[in-house]
Design a protein around this motif. Structure first.
Motif, PDB file in Angstrom:
ATOM      1  N   THR A 240      -4.053  -5.854   6.092  1.00  0.00           N
ATOM      2  CA  THR A 240      -3.034  -4.899   6.515  1.00  0.00           C
ATOM      3  C   THR A 240      -1.688  -5.407   6.022  1.00  0.00           C
ATOM      4  O   THR A 240      -1.539  -6.588   5.699  1.00  0.00           O
TER       5      THR A 240
ATOM      6  N   SER B 264      -0.891  -0.781   9.512  1.00  0.00           N
ATOM      7  CA  SER B 264      -2.109  -1.485   9.911  1.00  0.00           C
ATOM      8  C   SER B 264      -3.279  -0.525  10.064  1.00  0.00           C
ATOM      9  O   SER B 264      -3.123   0.695  10.064  1.00  0.00           O
TER      10      SER B 264
ATOM     11  N   HIS C 123      -1.709   4.158   7.800  1.00  0.00           N
ATOM     12  CA  HIS C 123      -2.597   3.005   7.677  1.00  0.00           C
ATOM     13  C   HIS C 123      -2.532   2.368   6.295  1.00  0.00           C
ATOM     14  O   HIS C 123      -2.146   2.993   5.317  1.00  0.00           O
TER      15      HIS C 123
END
Length: 300
Positions: free
Chosen positions: A215, A219, A81
């Motif tokens: 992002t 993401s 992430h």
């Protein structure tokens, strides 16, 4: 623990507070990017690569002292992430590559960087950043040139393959009083706030508050669950008198010392490299003289 939370005279600021159900929250906030909302959440970004979203207060901050709690929920599909979210106090709203705002921002921010770059040993962190707009905030270098203080904070993001509904994943408390900003954080299963960092800053009354997220090549879904803001009346004994209400911030002594140490290290490496080259050349010349010296004398 945050001092403001213990102050009985802290005053709720309705125009900046966001709690369920949100309804038409945009009456007091400008919405930019991929922001979407329901009665239960304000989604700053979906779990899609290369997007950003932000909300900005339509009214100036207008407080010489304040405390706030921000509950956030971050989730990714596979545990990979980025980039994160941030709470801003800026001269004006913007859009760009630094957590969804311009890299050349002017003001103070509290950033929650969720990217864990294992190749470079970078862990997720919460940090205080300050910029006068003259130096771009580099996401690749974690905003090193703007960093006023930070702390490592793991597990801010949950893996959520099936879009399950859960509460906040991290809460942040920001206290600004007496030209000092202090940041705390806590996890949802704890009632204890952990101190993260502080910095000497002055935030002009005319600045705007915003919350953004972005992002990149990775993401995450970034959601704002709650924002509670309280004004802290300024005590004359701690207020700092200024002739003009301008942004100011101080780079921490530890960081300044580190920068000097880094420069000193570079100079030492350069000096040792030059010395090594000189020694090698001298050794080559000495060996050449020893090996060929007699022939050269006879030749002469």
């Amino acid at each position: 623990s945050p001092l403001w939370s213990k102050r009985s005279h802290s005053l709720p600021v309705t125009r900046l507070t966001l709690t369920k159900p949100y309804g038409q929250f945009w009456a007091h906030w400008d919405v930019r990017g991929k922001v979407a909302s329901t009665n239960n959440e304000i989604r700053l970004t979906p779990a899609v690569k290369g997007v950003s979203g932000a909300i900005w207060s339509k009214n100036p901050l207008g407080m010489g002292g304040f405390g706030m709690e921000v509950d956030l929920r971050f989730a990714s599909k596979d545990g990979l992430h980025a980039d994160g979210a941030a709470i801003w106090f800026l001269d004006q709203p913007s859009t760009g590559a630094a957590y969804g705002i311009s890299s050349n921002f002017t003001g103070i921010g509290v950033v929650l960087d969720t990217f864990q770059n294992l190749d470079y040993g970078t862990k997720s962190f919460i940090g205080i950043v300050g910029s006068d707009g003259t130096t771009a905030h580099s996401m690749d270098h974690n905003g090193k040139d703007q960093m006023l203080g930070k702390c490592s904070v793991p597990d801010m993001v949950k893996v959520d393959k099936n879009r399950r509904k859960f509460g906040e994943t991290i809460s942040v408390s920001v206290e600004y009083l007496g030209n000092l900003i202090r940041v705390f954080y806590k996890y949802p299963d704890s009632t204890e706030w952990k101190f993260c960092a502080d910095a000497k800053v002055h935030i002009p009354l005319a600045y705007t508050m915003g919350i953004s997220a972005s992002t990149g090549e990775l993401s995450a879904r970034h959601e704002l669950i709650a924002l509670r803001v309280f004004e802290i009346p300024i005590d004359p004994s701690i207020a700092v008198t200024r002739s003009t209400d301008k942004l100011s911030f101080e780079k921490p002594l530890v960081q300044a010392t580190q920068d000097r140490d880094d420069l000193t290290t570079v100079m030492w490496i350069f000096g040792l490299t030059i010395l090594a080259i000189v020694v090698i050349i001298a050794a080559i010349l000495a060996f050449d003289f020893w090996y060929n010296g007699e022939d050269r004398i006879l030749t002469c």
